[in-house]
Design an enzyme around this catalytic site. Structure first.
Site, PDB file in Angstrom:
ATOM      1  N   LEU A  33       0.859  -1.002   0.546  1.00 28.39           N
ATOM      2  CA  LEU A  33      -0.154  -0.214   0.052  1.00 28.39           C
ATOM      3  C   LEU A  33       1.123   1.550   0.040  1.00 28.39           C
ATOM      4  CD1 LEU A  33      -2.811  -1.369   1.987  1.00 28.39           C
ATOM      5  CD2 LEU A  33      -2.583  -1.641   0.282  1.00 28.39           C
ATOM      6  N   TYR A 138      16.074   2.731 -13.660  1.00 28.85           N
ATOM      7  CA  TYR A 138      14.302   2.213 -13.619  1.00 28.85           C
ATOM      8  C   TYR A 138      14.302   1.008 -14.247  1.00 28.85           C
ATOM      9  CZ  TYR A 138       9.323   1.423 -14.849  1.00 28.85           C
ATOM     10  OH  TYR A 138       8.385   1.071 -15.391  1.00 28.85           O
TER      11      TYR A 138
HETATM   12  C1  UD1 Z   1       6.701   5.719 -18.000  1.00 26.25           C
HETATM   13  C2  UD1 Z   1       5.879   5.228 -16.733  1.00 26.25           C
HETATM   14  C3  UD1 Z   1       7.294   4.339 -16.797  1.00 26.25           C
HETATM   15  C4  UD1 Z   1       7.267   3.155 -17.789  1.00 26.25           C
HETATM   16  C5  UD1 Z   1       7.580   4.208 -19.402  1.00 26.25           C
HETATM   17  C6  UD1 Z   1       7.894   3.577 -19.966  1.00 26.25           C
HETATM   18  C7  UD1 Z   1       4.778   7.075 -14.938  1.00 26.25           C
HETATM   19  C8  UD1 Z   1       4.852   7.276 -13.851  1.00 26.25           C
HETATM   20  N1  UD1 Z   1       6.185   5.913 -15.276  1.00 26.25           N
HETATM   21  O1  UD1 Z   1       7.599   7.135 -17.677  1.00 26.25           O
HETATM   22  O2  UD1 Z   1       6.907   3.427 -15.340  1.00 26.25           O
HETATM   23  O3  UD1 Z   1       8.082   1.809 -17.809  1.00 26.25           O
HETATM   24  O4  UD1 Z   1       6.215   5.117 -19.261  1.00 26.25           O
HETATM   25  O5  UD1 Z   1       7.724   4.563 -21.162  1.00 26.25           O
HETATM   26  O6  UD1 Z   1       3.903   6.420 -15.942  1.00 26.25           O
HETATM   27  N2  UD1 Z   1       5.999  15.005 -18.553  1.00 26.25           N
HETATM   28  C9  UD1 Z   1       4.901  16.210 -18.730  1.00 26.25           C
HETATM   29  N3  UD1 Z   1       4.434  16.897 -17.623  1.00 26.25           N
HETATM   30  C10 UD1 Z   1       4.318  15.886 -16.349  1.00 26.25           C
HETATM   31  C11 UD1 Z   1       4.223  14.638 -15.777  1.00 26.25           C
HETATM   32  C12 UD1 Z   1       5.149  14.099 -17.395  1.00 26.25           C
HETATM   33  O7  UD1 Z   1       5.683  16.533 -19.731  1.00 26.25           O
HETATM   34  O8  UD1 Z   1       3.555  16.665 -15.455  1.00 26.25           O
HETATM   35  C13 UD1 Z   1       6.272  14.367 -19.860  1.00 26.25           C
HETATM   36  C14 UD1 Z   1       7.549  13.496 -19.056  1.00 26.25           C
HETATM   37  O9  UD1 Z   1       8.963  14.396 -19.675  1.00 26.25           O
HETATM   38  C15 UD1 Z   1       8.262  12.374 -20.596  1.00 26.25           C
HETATM   39  C16 UD1 Z   1       6.491  12.126 -20.880  1.00 26.25           C
HETATM   40  O10 UD1 Z   1       5.847  13.604 -19.983  1.00 26.25           O
HETATM   41  O11 UD1 Z   1       8.126  13.279 -21.207  1.00 26.25           O
HETATM   42  C17 UD1 Z   1       6.203  10.889 -20.521  1.00 26.25           C
HETATM   43  O12 UD1 Z   1       6.343  10.954 -18.582  1.00 26.25           O
HETATM   44  P1  UD1 Z   1       5.963  10.015 -17.763  1.00 26.25           P
HETATM   45  O13 UD1 Z   1       4.484  10.069 -17.496  1.00 26.25           O
HETATM   46  O14 UD1 Z   1       6.346  10.588 -16.292  1.00 26.25           O
HETATM   47  O15 UD1 Z   1       6.287   8.606 -18.332  1.00 26.25           O
HETATM   48  P2  UD1 Z   1       7.921   8.125 -18.652  1.00 26.25           P
HETATM   49  O16 UD1 Z   1       8.647   8.341 -18.501  1.00 26.25           O
HETATM   50  O17 UD1 Z   1       7.437   8.078 -19.993  1.00 26.25           O
END
Ligand code: UD1
Length: 302
Positions: A33, A138
């Site tokens: 959790l 990761y």
């Molecule tokens: C995600 C997963 C990870 C997985 C990977 C596979 C999550 C938290 N992480 O990482 O477990 O293995 O995909 O590719 O689900 N971003 C923004 N604004 C925000 C948050 C993120 O611009 O508020 C951008 C990030 O910089 C990135 C993209 O969105 O370029 C995706 O980010 P995120 O959803 O954190 O995923 P990954 O880093 O791709």
């Protein structure tokens, strides 16, 4: 079958548990959790609250289970850069505990949630033969977990199947942490009328796959006689969408009040990610939820 789901109180876990119950299985959830919630676990499933690095607890929980879906993990790329030891302890050593307990208990099949992050920033569409280039702790922690899966398949005959999820999104994904997935954060901001934040120029692309499709992939990997032990399977749609396109879709869904600001790009961020899931499609899985329908669901329901 009686199935153990580690991380079953979390986002992907809770949807997978529901899919397994609907398919007629009985389910035991194992979750500390830390990010999951007891309220996510359906009443028909048993809940064991313990940590994946507690070997005795894992061994007790796996007893009597014919298969395990292993989702318990630290899933954030930036968190792994800040906490590499914790990430390796949970994601890699945790998988070792699970596999060893499976071997001893005679749990025939283990399905691991791995990630497309193992491909790193290699260009183009990634199929399972693509070179591996983990860029952050990761990704390394999950690649090592995959290697443990292959080891237990070869050395002990455990049916060990790894699924490389691309970017999973959908209801119940946590939005309240700086480590939360982008669509969860943005849809929560949209619903609350708040500004959302774009890291970098927004031209980065992701292959967003609905959690409903991922839950069906998990069910298939746990039950299909055709799934090959020791193998990895991509779980992807084959479509890449830029963050800027997502922003436009969200503005269309929410209205002109939806707005955003830019912030510096994240360290370790991959520019483009898109997966080929032909191998999983050969087993009969196909993505069914389109991104615009999935986003509409997310913006509306919570
Ligand atoms: C995600 C997963 C990870 C997985 C990977 C596979 C999550 C938290 N992480 O990482 O477990 O293995 O995909 O590719 O689900 N971003 C923004 N604004 C925000 C948050 C993120 O611009 O508020 C951008 C990030 O910089 C990135 C993209 O969105 O370029 C995706 O980010 P995120 O959803 O954190 O995923 P990954 O880093 O791709």
């Amino acid at each position: 079958m009686h199935i153990l789901v580690t991380g079953g109180a979390g986002f992907i876990g809770s949807h997978s548990v529901a899919a397994l119950l609907a398919d007629g299985h009985t389910v035991r959830v194992f979750d500390n959790l830390s990010s999951g919630q007891a309220a996510n676990v359906p009443a028909e499933a048993e809940l064991v609250i313990a940590d994946i690095t507690d070997h005795a607890a894992v061994e007790a929980a796996i007893r009597g289970c014919a298969a395990t879906l292993h989702l318990a993990a630290l899933v954030s790329v930036p968190q792994s850069l800040e906490q590499p030891i914790e990430t390796l302890a949970v994601n890699t050593t945790g998988t070792a505990h699970l596999l060893e307990a499976a071997r001893r208990a005679g749990c025939a099949r283990v399905v691991l949630a791995s990630t497309c992050a193992v491909y790193g920033d290699i260009p183009g569409v990634k199929d399972e033969q693509a070179p591996l280039r983990p860029l952050v702790p990761y990704a390394t922690s999950k690649l090592m977990a995959e290697e443990l899966m292959r080891c237990y398949a070869r050395s002990y005959g455990v049916q060990a199947i790894s699924l490389r999820y691309f970017n999973v999104y959908g209801p119940r994904q946590r939005a309240d942490s700086p480590y939360s997935g982008v669509l969860a954060r943005w849809c929560a901001a949209a619903r609350a009328g708040q500004l959302c934040r774009v890291f970098g120029d927004g031209e980065q692309t992701r292959d967003f796959v609905s959690v409903h499709d991922v839950a069906r992939a998990n069910l298939m990997a746990l039950t299909s006689p055709a799934a090959v032990s020791g193998e990895v399977y991509n779980v992807a749609t084959g479509r890449a969408t830029s963050l800027n396109d997502i922003l436009t879709t969200l503005r269309d869904l929410v209205g002109p009040q939806f707005s955003w600001e830019h912030a510096p790009a994240r360290t370790g961020d991959i520019p483009h990610s898109r997966g080929d899931s032909a191998r999983l499609q050969d087993l009969g899985w196909h993505p069914q939820v389109g991104l615009s329908a999935g986003l509409a669901e997310l913006v509306m329901i919570r």
